[in-house]
Every structure is written in C-alpha cells, then in structure tokens.
Write a protein that holds these residues in place. Sequence first.
Motif, PDB file in Angstrom:
ATOM      1  N   ASN A 169       0.599  -0.469 -39.755  1.00  0.00           N
ATOM      2  CA  ASN A 169       1.546   0.552 -40.233  1.00  0.00           C
ATOM      3  C   ASN A 169       1.210   1.011 -41.653  1.00  0.00           C
ATOM      4  OD1 ASN A 169       2.926  -0.185 -37.847  1.00  0.00           O
ATOM      5  ND2 ASN A 169       4.074  -1.733 -38.968  1.00  0.00           N
ATOM      6  N   ARG A 170      -0.068   1.155 -41.942  1.00  0.00           N
ATOM      7  CA  ARG A 170      -0.469   1.464 -43.314  1.00  0.00           C
ATOM      8  C   ARG A 170      -1.744   2.312 -43.324  1.00  0.00           C
ATOM      9  NH1 ARG A 170      -0.370  -3.286 -45.137  1.00  0.00           N
ATOM     10  NH2 ARG A 170      -2.514  -3.861 -44.680  1.00  0.00           N
ATOM     11  N   MET A 171      -1.770   3.315 -44.209  1.00  0.00           N
ATOM     12  CA  MET A 171      -2.955   4.120 -44.459  1.00  0.00           C
ATOM     13  C   MET A 171      -2.980   4.478 -45.932  1.00  0.00           C
ATOM     14  SD  MET A 171      -2.866   6.702 -41.158  1.00  0.00           S
ATOM     15  CE  MET A 171      -4.120   7.787 -41.835  1.00  0.00           C
ATOM     16  N   THR A 172      -4.158   4.693 -46.479  1.00  0.00           N
ATOM     17  CA  THR A 172      -4.253   5.131 -47.859  1.00  0.00           C
ATOM     18  C   THR A 172      -3.902   6.618 -47.933  1.00  0.00           C
ATOM     19  OG1 THR A 172      -6.582   5.781 -47.732  1.00  0.00           O
ATOM     20  CG2 THR A 172      -6.104   3.465 -48.270  1.00  0.00           C
ATOM     21  N   LEU A 199       0.566  18.836 -42.773  1.00  0.00           N
ATOM     22  CA  LEU A 199       1.282  17.977 -43.708  1.00  0.00           C
ATOM     23  C   LEU A 199       1.610  18.758 -44.976  1.00  0.00           C
ATOM     24  CD1 LEU A 199      -0.771  14.655 -43.336  1.00  0.00           C
ATOM     25  CD2 LEU A 199       1.336  15.336 -42.155  1.00  0.00           C
ATOM     26  N   PRO A 200       2.652  18.342 -45.717  1.00  0.00           N
ATOM     27  CA  PRO A 200       3.052  19.077 -46.916  1.00  0.00           C
ATOM     28  C   PRO A 200       1.984  19.003 -48.004  1.00  0.00           C
ATOM     29  CG  PRO A 200       4.265  17.017 -46.748  1.00  0.00           C
ATOM     30  CD  PRO A 200       3.544  17.190 -45.451  1.00  0.00           C
ATOM     31  N   SER A 201       1.934  20.052 -48.833  1.00  0.00           N
ATOM     32  CA  SER A 201       0.942  20.093 -49.907  1.00  0.00           C
ATOM     33  C   SER A 201       1.168  18.971 -50.916  1.00  0.00           C
ATOM     34  CB  SER A 201       0.985  21.452 -50.609  1.00  0.00           C
ATOM     35  OG  SER A 201       2.286  21.728 -51.096  1.00  0.00           O
ATOM     36  N   LYS A 202       2.439  18.639 -51.162  1.00  0.00           N
ATOM     37  CA  LYS A 202       2.779  17.541 -52.071  1.00  0.00           C
ATOM     38  C   LYS A 202       3.124  16.305 -51.238  1.00  0.00           C
ATOM     39  CE  LYS A 202       4.390  20.627 -55.731  1.00  0.00           C
ATOM     40  NZ  LYS A 202       5.524  20.996 -56.625  1.00  0.00           N
ATOM     41  N   SER A 207     -12.687  12.272 -39.483  1.00  0.00           N
ATOM     42  CA  SER A 207     -11.351  11.818 -39.880  1.00  0.00           C
ATOM     43  C   SER A 207     -10.966  10.562 -39.117  1.00  0.00           C
ATOM     44  CB  SER A 207     -10.312  12.919 -39.636  1.00  0.00           C
ATOM     45  OG  SER A 207     -10.572  14.053 -40.435  1.00  0.00           O
ATOM     46  N   ILE A 208     -11.319  10.519 -37.841  1.00  0.00           N
ATOM     47  CA  ILE A 208     -11.034   9.327 -37.045  1.00  0.00           C
ATOM     48  C   ILE A 208     -11.877   8.149 -37.519  1.00  0.00           C
ATOM     49  CG2 ILE A 208     -11.076   8.337 -34.713  1.00  0.00           C
ATOM     50  CD1 ILE A 208     -10.502  11.121 -33.639  1.00  0.00           C
ATOM     51  N   GLU A 209     -13.133   8.432 -37.879  1.00  0.00           N
ATOM     52  CA  GLU A 209     -13.992   7.373 -38.415  1.00  0.00           C
ATOM     53  C   GLU A 209     -13.403   6.795 -39.697  1.00  0.00           C
ATOM     54  OE1 GLU A 209     -18.559   8.077 -37.566  1.00  0.00           O
ATOM     55  OE2 GLU A 209     -17.639   9.952 -38.200  1.00  0.00           O
ATOM     56  N   LEU A 210     -12.720   7.623 -40.456  1.00  0.00           N
ATOM     57  CA  LEU A 210     -12.133   7.181 -41.719  1.00  0.00           C
ATOM     58  C   LEU A 210     -11.041   6.141 -41.502  1.00  0.00           C
ATOM     59  CD1 LEU A 210     -12.327   7.816 -44.784  1.00  0.00           C
ATOM     60  CD2 LEU A 210     -10.484   9.471 -44.453  1.00  0.00           C
ATOM     61  N   ILE A 211     -10.376   6.172 -40.336  1.00  0.00           N
ATOM     62  CA  ILE A 211      -9.289   5.223 -40.066  1.00  0.00           C
ATOM     63  C   ILE A 211      -9.579   4.354 -38.840  1.00  0.00           C
ATOM     64  CG2 ILE A 211      -7.549   6.722 -41.113  1.00  0.00           C
ATOM     65  CD1 ILE A 211      -6.641   7.392 -38.223  1.00  0.00           C
ATOM     66  N   LEU A 257      -4.536   9.759 -45.203  1.00  0.00           N
ATOM     67  CA  LEU A 257      -3.513  10.697 -44.740  1.00  0.00           C
ATOM     68  C   LEU A 257      -3.913  12.139 -45.038  1.00  0.00           C
ATOM     69  CD1 LEU A 257      -0.240   8.823 -45.794  1.00  0.00           C
ATOM     70  CD2 LEU A 257      -0.972   9.324 -43.459  1.00  0.00           C
ATOM     71  N   GLU A 258      -4.478  12.365 -46.212  1.00  0.00           N
ATOM     72  CA  GLU A 258      -4.888  13.712 -46.594  1.00  0.00           C
ATOM     73  C   GLU A 258      -5.970  14.253 -45.659  1.00  0.00           C
ATOM     74  OE1 GLU A 258      -3.776  15.854 -48.564  1.00  0.00           O
ATOM     75  OE2 GLU A 258      -2.497  14.802 -50.004  1.00  0.00           O
TER      76      GLU A 258
END
Length: 367
Positions: free
Chosen positions: A283-286, A299-302, A138-142, A290-291
């Motif tokens: 200040n941005r992520m896809t 985090l919320p399901s929706k 997950s860290i590699e992803l960002i 985030l998922e």
Amino acid sequence: MWVSVKHKSSGGRRPKKKVYHRVHELDKVMDLKKKPALILQLKSIIQSHKHRSILLRDLEKEVGFVQKWNFMAVIEKNPSIFYVGGGNRMPPFVQLTEKAERIASEEAEAEELMEPILVKNLRKLLMLSVDCRVPLESIELIQSELGLRNDFKKSLIPKYPKFFSVKDVNGRAYLHLENWDSSLAVTVREEQLASDGIVASDGVGKKFRISKDGNFQGPQAFRMSFPAGFRPNASYLEQLEKWQKLEFPSPYLNARRFDIADTKARKRVVAVLHELLSLTMENRMTSAQLEAFHSEYFLPSKLLLCLIKHNGIFYITNKAGSQAAQLVQDIGKRKGLKEQMTLLLEYKDQLWNFSISLLSCQLADIR
C-alpha cells in the motif's frame, strides 16, 4: 478532504505555521526497510547474471558510482547473505551464500502460486487508466511494488494474450488491456465496506454522525486514521462529514467524463489514488512513482498537496530516502490484497528478517 481555508489579517504578523503530524511507527518501518531493500535489489542483480555471481568491479555498471558504495557496505555488513570470493589472479566477485540461495529459491514457487492475483491486479491497473493502457516503463517503475518479476515483460505478458498486448504509441511501448471485465471494476474500498456489511443502499434515508476519529458509516466514506497528535476541531469534523457523505463516480469510470473542478470529481481522484496504492503489495508508492501515472489517470497537478490534505487516508514520509505515500487506515489489519500477497511478503520478509537480525532489529515487532 478538499477544504478552502480563509486566512484573516494578522496585522502584519506571520500566520501560524501549519504542522504536519508524524506517525513515528510508519517512519520507523520505512527507516528499517532501507537496508533490506538494498539487500533485495542486490540479490536480484546477482540472480540476473548467468553464473549467479557478479564481479565487484562490474557493480558500478549496474547501479552507478555513488550507489555502488552503499552496496559495498551492505556486502561487508552481511556476510551471512553475501559471499565474496576471488584471489590468485581471479578478480573478486560476490554471490549469495548457501542459506540465502536456499531462501531465494522459494521466490519462483511463491510467484507461480500468486500469478493469478498478480494478473488480476495488473488488469485493474490498466482499467483505472483513461485509455486502458499504461506505458511499460511506468509499470517497470513499480514492478516490485506490484510483486512482478524483473522479466515480467517476457515471462508474464505473453502468457495472457486475451488480457494484454504491447503496442507502440508515438514511439513508446504501452501495455494495453485487451478486454474489459466489469466484475473487476470494484475498488478495495468497496470490498472493505461490503465485508463490514455496508452496501450502497445504507446511505439512503439514514442519518449518521461522524465520529471524532473522522470515520463515518456510509457507502461513500473512506476509512480514516489520524496521527496521534492530530486533534480535529468541530468545524473540521463538520466539513469532513459533508465530504464523507458526498457521492462520487467510480475510479473505474473514464476520467474524461468529469470536470476536475467539481467536488465529486475531486473526491473521485482521492479514490483513484486509494485504489492505486491498494493494488501494491504494501500500500505504498513514492511520489515519483505516482507522478509517472499522472497523464494516464488524470491526477491533480498538485499531487503532494492533495495527499497532505487527506492526511487521515494517506501518510507522507521521507524515511525511504524519497517522498513516499502510504495508506494509513487500519494499518496491519487490512483484508483483501495484503492477505492475498502473504506468500510473496513472507518470502521477502525471510530475507529482510535474515538481514535485520544481524543488525539486532526486529522488523516484525512493528509491522
């Protein structure tokens, strides 16, 4: 803001379609950054090879068949950045030009100077999670969003054994936080309020009215910035005022302690998303990124619906080729992390502006 909406019967007619107001400046930024992002990715691929060059036939192995043609187009349109050689029985290859190589050489120096801040932000990222651990994948992803090097697992993590350790959990490698530092459990939102002279006691016994732009001078409030075409009515502002005044637990408290059905816990989720985005360079992520932290941060399901509901805090754009969430308040005027990341951002901007100038587009004019 979490607001329940009741729809009245329309006698068989369709309800009025809700409009998501666009911020064209942000969309334009994201659109312009598509090509520079490919340039930076190709630069990293080239630098990762032993001779700082790569055979064109091997490019497909690195990025896949479809993406290969996007990179081939970038190489063709940017001869000032990429040099293509070969011939006389030598297979064609690509490498950085001397000028691009000179700019890229500044990356290591910038990263060395910024390392203490990168380590601090990585610790805060782990502190936000329920178990103070996050899957390495997950860290590699960002990693680029955090400003980390591609080889951070080897070059950074082992240097700080008192902060980090890598452990196997059910067959997955996790990055663990070795010790908790309460001084780091302060959000960027709280730091911004403190810089504005707003402290926790300011909300006691005082009455503040919310402005038409959604902003509220209180210790529990979030800075808002609505799109130009959005005109909130009185009822919306009344609900927003209640939400802005609502106290909520710190994002750095364990999420297991709270019931997600509680309104305070829901506002805390917004604070978690706000802090997570604030720890990134821009200040941005896809939405996919985030998922990836869904389980670790509860985090919320929706998730997308949550971001859209709080459109004065977050902005959703598709211009990056995929859905991306961006903090929008005080764009270009934020203090704290963005200023601290100046060295790395300036380095990347050199390559961005270097390439964009060839396309007669000035990214700096809209940043």
